[in-house]
Design an enzyme around this catalytic site. Structure first.
Site, short mmCIF file in Angstrom:
data_model
loop_
_atom_site.label_atom_id
_atom_site.label_comp_id
_atom_site.label_asym_id
_atom_site.label_seq_id
_atom_site.Cartn_x
_atom_site.Cartn_y
_atom_site.Cartn_z
N ARG A 1 11.58 -5.35 5.18
CA ARG A 1 11.53 -4.14 5.08
C ARG A 1 12.32 -3.21 5.87
O ARG A 1 12.80 -3.26 6.89
CB ARG A 1 9.97 -3.57 5.34
N ARG B 1 10.89 -1.20 11.37
CA ARG B 1 9.80 -0.90 12.15
C ARG B 1 9.72 -1.85 13.36
O ARG B 1 9.82 -2.99 13.05
CB ARG B 1 8.41 -0.96 11.32
N ARG C 1 -10.25 0.38 8.12
CA ARG C 1 -9.75 -0.95 8.31
C ARG C 1 -10.82 -1.44 9.29
O ARG C 1 -10.25 -2.58 9.55
CB ARG C 1 -8.61 -0.62 9.38
N LYS D 1 0.71 -1.02 0.03
CA LYS D 1 0.13 -0.09 0.16
C LYS D 1 0.87 1.36 -0.07
O LYS D 1 0.67 2.09 -1.09
CB LYS D 1 -0.98 0.03 1.15
N ARG E 1 -0.54 -9.09 13.29
CA ARG E 1 -1.17 -8.18 12.27
C ARG E 1 -1.74 -8.82 11.13
O ARG E 1 -3.02 -8.33 10.73
CB ARG E 1 -0.06 -7.12 11.82
P1 AP5 Z 1 4.82 -1.47 1.77
O1 AP5 Z 1 4.45 -0.81 0.61
O2 AP5 Z 1 5.43 -1.03 2.90
O3 AP5 Z 1 3.68 -2.08 2.21
P2 AP5 Z 1 2.02 -1.96 3.04
O4 AP5 Z 1 1.06 -2.47 2.73
O5 AP5 Z 1 2.07 -0.34 3.12
O6 AP5 Z 1 2.48 -2.49 4.53
P3 AP5 Z 1 2.31 -1.96 5.91
O7 AP5 Z 1 3.08 -2.71 6.84
O8 AP5 Z 1 2.69 -0.35 6.03
O9 AP5 Z 1 0.90 -1.86 6.20
P4 AP5 Z 1 0.24 -1.76 7.70
O10 AP5 Z 1 -1.24 -1.75 6.99
O11 AP5 Z 1 0.10 -3.23 8.40
O12 AP5 Z 1 0.65 -0.64 8.35
P5 AP5 Z 1 0.23 0.60 8.74
O13 AP5 Z 1 1.28 1.38 8.84
O14 AP5 Z 1 -0.99 1.00 7.95
O15 AP5 Z 1 5.67 -2.72 1.38
C1 AP5 Z 1 6.11 -3.61 2.32
C2 AP5 Z 1 7.52 -4.33 1.88
O16 AP5 Z 1 7.49 -4.89 0.66
C3 AP5 Z 1 8.55 -3.11 1.58
O17 AP5 Z 1 10.03 -3.34 2.01
C4 AP5 Z 1 8.81 -2.85 0.07
O18 AP5 Z 1 9.61 -2.35 -0.62
C5 AP5 Z 1 8.31 -4.34 -0.57
N1 AP5 Z 1 7.35 -4.36 -1.70
C6 AP5 Z 1 6.18 -3.67 -1.66
N2 AP5 Z 1 5.69 -3.80 -2.84
C7 AP5 Z 1 6.32 -4.58 -3.46
C8 AP5 Z 1 6.31 -5.49 -4.84
N3 AP5 Z 1 5.26 -5.33 -5.77
N4 AP5 Z 1 7.25 -6.38 -5.23
C9 AP5 Z 1 8.38 -6.52 -4.28
N5 AP5 Z 1 8.45 -5.77 -3.10
C10 AP5 Z 1 7.47 -4.99 -2.76
O19 AP5 Z 1 -0.35 0.34 10.14
C11 AP5 Z 1 0.65 0.04 11.04
C12 AP5 Z 1 -0.33 -0.01 12.39
O20 AP5 Z 1 -0.87 1.17 12.92
C13 AP5 Z 1 -1.69 -1.01 12.53
O21 AP5 Z 1 -1.01 -2.34 12.92
C14 AP5 Z 1 -2.34 -0.54 13.62
O22 AP5 Z 1 -1.96 -0.76 14.95
C15 AP5 Z 1 -2.06 0.96 13.37
N6 AP5 Z 1 -3.16 1.48 12.48
C16 AP5 Z 1 -2.87 2.05 11.24
N7 AP5 Z 1 -4.13 2.49 10.65
C17 AP5 Z 1 -5.08 2.08 11.54
C18 AP5 Z 1 -6.61 2.38 11.39
N8 AP5 Z 1 -7.19 2.81 10.26
N9 AP5 Z 1 -7.15 1.74 12.29
C19 AP5 Z 1 -6.88 1.25 13.60
N10 AP5 Z 1 -5.28 1.11 13.80
C20 AP5 Z 1 -4.68 1.57 12.67
#
Ligand code: AP5
Length: 217
Positions: free
Chosen positions: A129, A162, A90, A15, A173
């Site tokens: 990552r 992270r 979410r 994402k 997660r």
């Molecule tokens: P990356 O692009 O970083 O993946 P992502 O989908 O953004 O993963 P996140 O871990 O950031 O998502 P998340 O939803 O768990 O975390 P968030 O920060 O929202 O890619 C991942 C890796 O793969 C990278 O190394 C990249 O280089 C590689 N990659 C990407 N695409 C690729 C491809 N096509 N091919 C090869 N490699 C690739 O949330 C974190 C925490 O915050 C949650 O757990 C929760 O506690 C809280 N939170 C956030 N939002 C909410 C909400 N709305 N409600 C409640 N709690 C929330």
């Protein structure tokens, strides 16, 4: 192109990676609840302290906290630009709150892009990552290694892993995603705005699929 998008998918689906490409190429305003929470945690604010308890365990921050936080950001969005929501909504409660908020500001979603990946890919992506402490750029030890060891190619900042990318937290997660976020796939399918993308291919190929969807709308 102006579009109002949601990027939906499990942790590690790509994402943040796709959001960065879409922001750069289509000029969309990017709102990531994960990034906002990490900035609050870094600043040690009241919101950050509260969020930390949940984020580090891989749990979701309570809906009322997130909805209040995103409301402010949505109200502040420039009207002439499209936006991109990453990590929000979410839960079904968050999705319903988003509907209300969008009504309030007279905007609507163009599409929800669902990035599909398997657990094996999630695990491989998140354990490898690396993120720049300074500008937030995303790397991967194998798929997208930095040119200089543990330094950002863009700004030279230090790269770090992270706290919630430890294997046991990643598992939690992924489970939380399956229980609380996956129901949104049907929620948006029923509204006729859900588009599925295979996100197990390269970031560029994933973007091409999204571009094709947007061109077809
Ligand atoms: P990356 O692009 O970083 O993946 P992502 O989908 O953004 O993963 P996140 O871990 O950031 O998502 P998340 O939803 O768990 O975390 P968030 O920060 O929202 O890619 C991942 C890796 O793969 C990278 O190394 C990249 O280089 C590689 N990659 C990407 N695409 C690729 C491809 N096509 N091919 C090869 N490699 C690739 O949330 C974190 C925490 O915050 C949650 O757990 C929760 O506690 C809280 N939170 C956030 N939002 C909410 C909400 N709305 N409600 C409640 N709690 C929330």
């Amino acid at each position: 192109m102006t579009a109002n998008l949601v990027l939906l998918g499990p942790p590690g689906a790509g994402k943040g990676t796709q959001a960065e490409i879409l922001r750069e190429r289509l000029g969309l305003e990017h709102l990531s609840t994960g990034d906002i929470l990490r900035a609050e945690m870094k600043a040690g604010s009241e919101l950050g302290k509260k969020a930390k308890e949940y984020v580090e365990k891989g749990e979701l921050v309570p809906d009322e906290v997130i909805i209040g936080m995103i409301r402010e950001k949505l109200l502040a969005l420039p009207k002439e630009k499209g936006f991109l929501l990453d990590g929000f909504p979410r839960t079904v409660a968050q999705a319903e709150a988003l509907d209300e908020l969008l009504k309030e500001i007279g905007r609507e979603l163009t599409a929800v892009i669902y990035l599909k990946v398997s657990w094996e890919v999630v695990r491989m992506r998140l354990t490898g990552r690396l993120i720049c402490r300074n500008c937030g750029a995303i790397y991967h030890r194998v798929n997208k290694p930095p040119k200089n060891d543990m330094r950002c190619d863009i700004c030279g900042g230090e790269l770090y892993q992270r706290e919630d990318d430890k294997e046991e937290v990643i598992k939690q997660r992924f489970e939380v995603y399956n229980q609380q976020t996956a129901p949104l796939v049907d929620f948006y399918r029923q509204k006729g705005i859900l588009f599925e993308v295979n996100s197990e291919v390269s970031a560029e190929e994933t973007f091409k699929q999204i571009e094709n969807i947007l061109n077809s709308l």
